[in-house]
Design a protein around this motif. Structure first.
Motif, PDB file in Angstrom:
ATOM      1  N   HIS A  12      61.972  43.696  42.923  1.00 42.84           N
ATOM      2  CA  HIS A  12      61.062  44.045  42.340  1.00 42.84           C
ATOM      3  C   HIS A  12      60.081  44.377  43.330  1.00 42.84           C
ATOM      4  O   HIS A  12      59.847  44.119  44.082  1.00 42.84           O
ATOM      5  CB  HIS A  12      60.462  43.088  41.296  1.00 42.84           C
ATOM      6  CG  HIS A  12      62.451  43.362  40.441  1.00 42.84           C
ATOM      7  ND1 HIS A  12      62.263  44.078  39.239  1.00 42.84           N
ATOM      8  CD2 HIS A  12      63.332  42.270  39.620  1.00 42.84           C
ATOM      9  CE1 HIS A  12      63.270  44.081  38.280  1.00 42.84           C
ATOM     10  NE2 HIS A  12      64.149  42.819  38.619  1.00 42.84           N
ATOM     11  N   TYR A  13      59.090  45.093  43.054  1.00 44.30           N
ATOM     12  CA  TYR A  13      57.909  45.617  43.015  1.00 44.30           C
ATOM     13  C   TYR A  13      56.938  46.004  42.367  1.00 44.30           C
ATOM     14  O   TYR A  13      57.255  47.008  40.659  1.00 44.30           O
ATOM     15  CB  TYR A  13      58.442  46.621  44.044  1.00 44.30           C
ATOM     16  CG  TYR A  13      58.973  48.428  44.153  1.00 44.30           C
ATOM     17  CD1 TYR A  13      57.811  49.530  43.462  1.00 44.30           C
ATOM     18  CD2 TYR A  13      59.664  48.026  43.891  1.00 44.30           C
ATOM     19  CE1 TYR A  13      57.495  50.050  42.788  1.00 44.30           C
ATOM     20  CE2 TYR A  13      60.043  49.406  42.901  1.00 44.30           C
ATOM     21  CZ  TYR A  13      59.167  50.358  42.450  1.00 44.30           C
ATOM     22  OH  TYR A  13      59.694  51.817  41.821  1.00 44.30           O
ATOM     23  N   THR A  14      55.311  46.260  42.225  1.00 44.89           N
ATOM     24  CA  THR A  14      54.624  46.531  41.879  1.00 44.89           C
ATOM     25  C   THR A  14      53.727  47.481  43.084  1.00 44.89           C
ATOM     26  O   THR A  14      53.490  46.744  43.661  1.00 44.89           O
ATOM     27  CB  THR A  14      53.957  45.759  40.891  1.00 44.89           C
ATOM     28  OG1 THR A  14      54.332  45.189  39.783  1.00 44.89           O
ATOM     29  CG2 THR A  14      52.597  46.537  39.994  1.00 44.89           C
ATOM     30  N   THR A  16      50.280  49.142  43.992  1.00 40.04           N
ATOM     31  CA  THR A  16      49.381  49.905  43.668  1.00 40.04           C
ATOM     32  C   THR A  16      48.225  50.290  44.359  1.00 40.04           C
ATOM     33  O   THR A  16      48.820  50.127  45.549  1.00 40.04           O
ATOM     34  CB  THR A  16      48.134  48.353  42.598  1.00 40.04           C
ATOM     35  OG1 THR A  16      48.418  47.018  43.870  1.00 40.04           O
ATOM     36  CG2 THR A  16      49.047  47.792  41.206  1.00 40.04           C
ATOM     37  N   VAL A  22      48.031  50.601  38.483  1.00 36.97           N
ATOM     38  CA  VAL A  22      49.454  50.415  39.475  1.00 36.97           C
ATOM     39  C   VAL A  22      49.973  51.824  38.970  1.00 36.97           C
ATOM     40  O   VAL A  22      50.028  52.963  37.846  1.00 36.97           O
ATOM     41  CB  VAL A  22      50.551  50.134  38.218  1.00 36.97           C
ATOM     42  CG1 VAL A  22      51.993  50.062  38.348  1.00 36.97           C
ATOM     43  CG2 VAL A  22      49.819  48.585  37.603  1.00 36.97           C
ATOM     44  N   ASP A  24      53.913  52.755  40.671  1.00 36.28           N
ATOM     45  CA  ASP A  24      54.923  52.635  39.957  1.00 36.28           C
ATOM     46  C   ASP A  24      55.790  51.295  39.590  1.00 36.28           C
ATOM     47  O   ASP A  24      54.826  50.123  40.681  1.00 36.28           O
ATOM     48  CB  ASP A  24      55.531  53.034  40.388  1.00 36.28           C
ATOM     49  CG  ASP A  24      57.245  53.108  40.290  1.00 36.28           C
ATOM     50  OD1 ASP A  24      57.103  52.904  39.347  1.00 36.28           O
ATOM     51  OD2 ASP A  24      57.843  53.600  41.270  1.00 36.28           O
ATOM     52  N   SER A  25      56.608  50.700  39.271  1.00 38.87           N
ATOM     53  CA  SER A  25      56.864  49.021  39.349  1.00 38.87           C
ATOM     54  C   SER A  25      58.237  48.815  38.849  1.00 38.87           C
ATOM     55  O   SER A  25      58.961  49.867  37.769  1.00 38.87           O
ATOM     56  CB  SER A  25      55.760  48.174  38.424  1.00 38.87           C
ATOM     57  OG  SER A  25      56.550  46.910  37.751  1.00 38.87           O
ATOM     58  N   ARG A  27      59.438  45.939  37.510  1.00 35.97           N
ATOM     59  CA  ARG A  27      59.478  44.578  36.957  1.00 35.97           C
ATOM     60  C   ARG A  27      60.611  45.272  35.716  1.00 35.97           C
ATOM     61  O   ARG A  27      60.409  43.915  34.382  1.00 35.97           O
ATOM     62  CB  ARG A  27      58.060  44.353  36.903  1.00 35.97           C
ATOM     63  CG  ARG A  27      57.267  43.964  37.954  1.00 35.97           C
ATOM     64  CD  ARG A  27      57.401  42.794  38.933  1.00 35.97           C
ATOM     65  NE  ARG A  27      56.930  43.525  40.002  1.00 35.97           N
ATOM     66  CZ  ARG A  27      56.879  41.945  41.364  1.00 35.97           C
ATOM     67  NH1 ARG A  27      58.146  41.236  40.945  1.00 35.97           N
ATOM     68  NH2 ARG A  27      55.944  42.240  41.992  1.00 35.97           N
TER      69      ARG A  27
END
Length: 162
Positions: A12-14, A16, A22, A24-25, A27
């Motif tokens: 999983h990634y966020t 920024t 942000v 893209d994410s 989560r």
């Protein structure tokens, strides 16, 4: 198991930008899955994934050189509106595949005039620092087919596009 060449990792990634916005994410959806060593994620992130294992969390700042590259102003061009013959409406934000002397390139329309259209062949994140917050979910050995194809398959062995 640690992430090394020829392993499939899910994470999983966020993502920024430098303003903490942000971009893209993953989560709220399925984790991202990739074949380590196949260069299918940005180089700076893939480098940092090396040696990580399920449960590891980390942050990494990826510079443009190890991300989507610096912006190249020569990739911003104004072309005649007639280049879009057969397209009913051309609007900013639309993407098209353009044939160039170097081969096909994806361009994004940035401005539309009566006679001319400005397109940008840079990746939308070119020139940007990419700040990733990562959680490694799983790691497994890649199958021979995944290694041959250069990408991970679904859990049932099918291609992701099937």
């Amino acid at each position: 198991m640690q992430i090394t060449d020829k392993t499939v990792a899910e994470f999983h990634y966020t993502l920024t930008n430098d303003n903490k916005e942000v971009i893209d994410s993953s989560r709220e959806r399925e984790p991202m899955r990739y074949l380590h060593g196949a260069s299918t994620i940005v180089a700076g992130l893939e480098e940092e994934m090396e040696g990580k294992q399920p449960g590891d969390t980390f942050q990494v700042a990826v510079t443009p050189e190890n991300g989507y590259g610096e912006r190249v102003e020569q990739l911003v061009q104004t072309v005649p509106r007639s280049a879009f013959e057969g397209v009913d409406e051309v609007a900013p934000g639309m993407r098209f595949r353009a044939e160039t002397q170097q081969g096909p390139v994806t361009v994004m329309v940035t401005e539309v005039g009566d006679e001319e259209v400005t397109v940008d062949g840079n990746h939308p994140l070119a020139g940007e620092n990419l700040n990733f917050d990562v959680e490694v979910v799983s790691v497994r050995k890649a199958t021979p087919e995944e290694i041959e194809h250069g990408h991970p398959h679904n859990d049932d062995g099918s291609h992701p596009d099937d």
